[in-house]
Design a protein around this motif. Structure first.
Motif, PDB file in Angstrom:
ATOM      1  N   GLY A 154      21.341 -48.184   9.135  1.00 10.71           N
ATOM      2  CA  GLY A 154      21.951 -47.931  10.728  1.00 10.71           C
ATOM      3  C   GLY A 154      21.184 -48.073  11.365  1.00 10.71           C
ATOM      4  O   GLY A 154      19.670 -47.267  11.384  1.00 10.71           O
ATOM      5  N   LYS A 155      21.741 -47.120  12.164  1.00 12.01           N
ATOM      6  CA  LYS A 155      21.348 -47.479  13.535  1.00 12.01           C
ATOM      7  C   LYS A 155      21.158 -45.702  14.140  1.00 12.01           C
ATOM      8  O   LYS A 155      20.492 -45.311  15.111  1.00 12.01           O
ATOM      9  N   TYR A 156      22.243 -44.857  12.858  1.00 13.63           N
ATOM     10  CA  TYR A 156      22.546 -43.286  14.442  1.00 13.63           C
ATOM     11  C   TYR A 156      21.110 -42.841  13.731  1.00 13.63           C
ATOM     12  O   TYR A 156      20.521 -41.309  13.817  1.00 13.63           O
ATOM     13  N   LEU A 157      20.757 -43.142  12.456  1.00 10.59           N
ATOM     14  CA  LEU A 157      19.418 -41.955  11.894  1.00 10.59           C
ATOM     15  C   LEU A 157      18.738 -41.868  13.390  1.00 10.59           C
ATOM     16  O   LEU A 157      17.297 -40.923  13.329  1.00 10.59           O
ATOM     17  N   GLY A 158      18.100 -43.662  13.233  1.00  2.75           N
ATOM     18  CA  GLY A 158      17.118 -43.416  14.963  1.00  2.75           C
ATOM     19  C   GLY A 158      17.120 -42.306  15.267  1.00  2.75           C
ATOM     20  O   GLY A 158      15.930 -41.253  16.200  1.00  2.75           O
TER      21      GLY A 158
ATOM     22  N   ARG B  99      29.502 -45.839  16.738  1.00  6.08           N
ATOM     23  CA  ARG B  99      30.708 -45.359  16.635  1.00  6.08           C
ATOM     24  C   ARG B  99      31.088 -45.856  14.952  1.00  6.08           C
ATOM     25  O   ARG B  99      31.987 -45.286  14.588  1.00  6.08           O
ATOM     26  N   GLY B 100      30.151 -47.038  14.907  1.00  4.13           N
ATOM     27  CA  GLY B 100      31.289 -47.453  13.402  1.00  4.13           C
ATOM     28  C   GLY B 100      30.376 -46.967  12.318  1.00  4.13           C
ATOM     29  O   GLY B 100      30.581 -46.909  11.226  1.00  4.13           O
ATOM     30  N   GLU B 101      29.437 -45.799  12.827  1.00  4.44           N
ATOM     31  CA  GLU B 101      28.245 -45.022  11.413  1.00  4.44           C
ATOM     32  C   GLU B 101      29.105 -44.098  10.632  1.00  4.44           C
ATOM     33  O   GLU B 101      30.487 -43.911  11.692  1.00  4.44           O
ATOM     34  N   PRO B 102      28.873 -43.937   9.275  1.00  4.61           N
ATOM     35  CA  PRO B 102      29.926 -42.821   9.025  1.00  4.61           C
ATOM     36  C   PRO B 102      29.960 -41.775   9.865  1.00  4.61           C
ATOM     37  O   PRO B 102      28.734 -41.456  10.128  1.00  4.61           O
ATOM     38  N   ILE B 103      30.707 -40.844   9.345  1.00  3.51           N
ATOM     39  CA  ILE B 103      30.814 -39.215   9.543  1.00  3.51           C
ATOM     40  C   ILE B 103      29.033 -38.974   8.770  1.00  3.51           C
ATOM     41  O   ILE B 103      29.297 -39.178   7.419  1.00  3.51           O
ATOM     42  N   SER B 104      28.560 -37.924   9.527  1.00  3.41           N
ATOM     43  CA  SER B 104      27.370 -37.637   8.809  1.00  3.41           C
ATOM     44  C   SER B 104      27.640 -35.676   8.738  1.00  3.41           C
ATOM     45  O   SER B 104      28.264 -35.326   9.012  1.00  3.41           O
TER      46      SER B 104
ATOM     47  N   ALA C 199      30.269 -21.329   7.676  1.00  5.26           N
ATOM     48  CA  ALA C 199      29.722 -20.896   8.133  1.00  5.26           C
ATOM     49  C   ALA C 199      29.313 -19.527   7.485  1.00  5.26           C
ATOM     50  O   ALA C 199      30.606 -18.677   7.186  1.00  5.26           O
ATOM     51  N   ASP C 200      28.298 -19.077   7.422  1.00  2.00           N
ATOM     52  CA  ASP C 200      27.547 -17.659   6.828  1.00  2.00           C
ATOM     53  C   ASP C 200      26.631 -16.817   8.044  1.00  2.00           C
ATOM     54  O   ASP C 200      25.555 -17.322   7.790  1.00  2.00           O
ATOM     55  N   PRO C 201      27.389 -16.593   8.766  1.00  2.00           N
ATOM     56  CA  PRO C 201      25.995 -15.264  10.079  1.00  2.00           C
ATOM     57  C   PRO C 201      25.370 -14.872   9.712  1.00  2.00           C
ATOM     58  O   PRO C 201      26.289 -14.349   8.768  1.00  2.00           O
ATOM     59  N   PRO C 202      24.195 -14.490   9.871  1.00  2.00           N
ATOM     60  CA  PRO C 202      23.735 -16.083  10.777  1.00  2.00           C
ATOM     61  C   PRO C 202      22.452 -16.405   9.423  1.00  2.00           C
ATOM     62  O   PRO C 202      21.524 -16.113   9.981  1.00  2.00           O
ATOM     63  N   ARG C 203      22.823 -16.728   8.125  1.00  2.00           N
ATOM     64  CA  ARG C 203      22.082 -17.832   7.845  1.00  2.00           C
ATOM     65  C   ARG C 203      22.599 -18.750   7.341  1.00  2.00           C
ATOM     66  O   ARG C 203      21.187 -20.155   7.019  1.00  2.00           O
ATOM     67  N   ARG C 204      23.340 -19.451   7.313  1.00  2.00           N
ATOM     68  CA  ARG C 204      23.181 -20.958   7.290  1.00  2.00           C
ATOM     69  C   ARG C 204      25.088 -21.677   8.410  1.00  2.00           C
ATOM     70  O   ARG C 204      26.156 -20.855   8.307  1.00  2.00           O
ATOM     71  N   LEU C 205      25.211 -22.438   8.005  1.00  2.00           N
ATOM     72  CA  LEU C 205      26.216 -23.338   9.341  1.00  2.00           C
ATOM     73  C   LEU C 205      25.981 -24.572   9.239  1.00  2.00           C
ATOM     74  O   LEU C 205      25.045 -25.283   8.666  1.00  2.00           O
ATOM     75  N   SER C 206      26.815 -25.346   8.732  1.00  2.00           N
ATOM     76  CA  SER C 206      27.345 -26.425   8.164  1.00  2.00           C
ATOM     77  C   SER C 206      29.065 -27.307   8.923  1.00  2.00           C
ATOM     78  O   SER C 206      29.749 -26.267   8.813  1.00  2.00           O
ATOM     79  N   TYR C 207      28.660 -28.619   9.507  1.00  2.00           N
ATOM     80  CA  TYR C 207      29.698 -29.192  10.409  1.00  2.00           C
ATOM     81  C   TYR C 207      29.275 -30.958   9.641  1.00  2.00           C
ATOM     82  O   TYR C 207      28.193 -31.107   9.876  1.00  2.00           O
ATOM     83  N   SER C 208      30.548 -31.272  10.019  1.00  2.00           N
ATOM     84  CA  SER C 208      30.469 -33.041  10.124  1.00  2.00           C
ATOM     85  C   SER C 208      30.288 -33.192  11.352  1.00  2.00           C
ATOM     86  O   SER C 208      30.781 -32.797  12.546  1.00  2.00           O
ATOM     87  N   PHE C 209      30.271 -34.427  11.299  1.00  2.00           N
ATOM     88  CA  PHE C 209      29.276 -34.875  12.878  1.00  2.00           C
ATOM     89  C   PHE C 209      29.741 -36.663  12.669  1.00  2.00           C
ATOM     90  O   PHE C 209      29.297 -37.064  11.981  1.00  2.00           O
TER      91      PHE C 209
END
Length: 156
Positions: free
Chosen positions: A115-119, A84-89, A65-75
């Motif tokens: 995997g189906k999650y990318l779609g 539900r069985g797809e890996p954390i992205s 979290a580097d406001p207001p330049r960059r934000l990242s989180y796991s999903f």
């Protein structure tokens, strides 16, 4: 061979600060993210949750979290059993001033081959980000139906 990923670049007539607020404010995300709201204190290591109709649909942890330049989180997806069985992205928002505009790059990666999650993500992000751009630039939404989030993915 590179792993599957989703990348979306958009140019938005706004400021980096307003875009950051739009990405991190529950009240703002409810407007363009089809009623979903983000919840976090936006500190590295803190939990992240995406709620839709009071239900946690996705969760993770703030990675950057580097406001207001960059934000990242796991999903991690929770709502649809097929995903539900797809890996954390991982989701990364990069916000860069570009003249009188802001260049927003969204990278979503960590998917498995086949995997189906990318779609699902590839249909959802363009609808969400189009709504975000329209709301910031005009104050209005585009009228994209919530079903666009699941286009091409047979969610039960």
């Amino acid at each position: 061979m590179s792993k599957p990923q989703f990348v979306y670049v958009s140019y938005i007539e706004t400021t980096p600060e307003k875009l950051w607020e739009a990405l991190t404010s529950s009240a703002f995300t409810r407007q363009y993210w089809f009623g979903a709201e983000v919840r976090s204190d936006w500190k590295v290591g803190s939990p992240f949750a995406l709620l839709l109709d009071g239900e946690v649909t996705d969760s993770g942890e703030i990675l950057e979290a580097d406001p207001p330049r960059r934000l990242s989180y796991s999903f991690k997806h929770h709502k649809f059993e097929e995903l539900r069985g797809e890996p954390i992205s991982r989701v990364v928002f990069t916000i860069e001033p570009f003249g009188s505009l802001v260049r927003l790059t969204v990278l979503h990666d960590g998917f498995v081959e086949g995997g189906k999650y990318l779609g699902a993500v590839s249909n959802g992000w363009p609808a969400i980000l189009s709504q975000l751009k329209s709301l910031l630039e005009t104050g209005k939404l585009l009228g994209i139906p919530r079903a666009a989030l699941n286009k091409g993915f047979d969610a039960k």
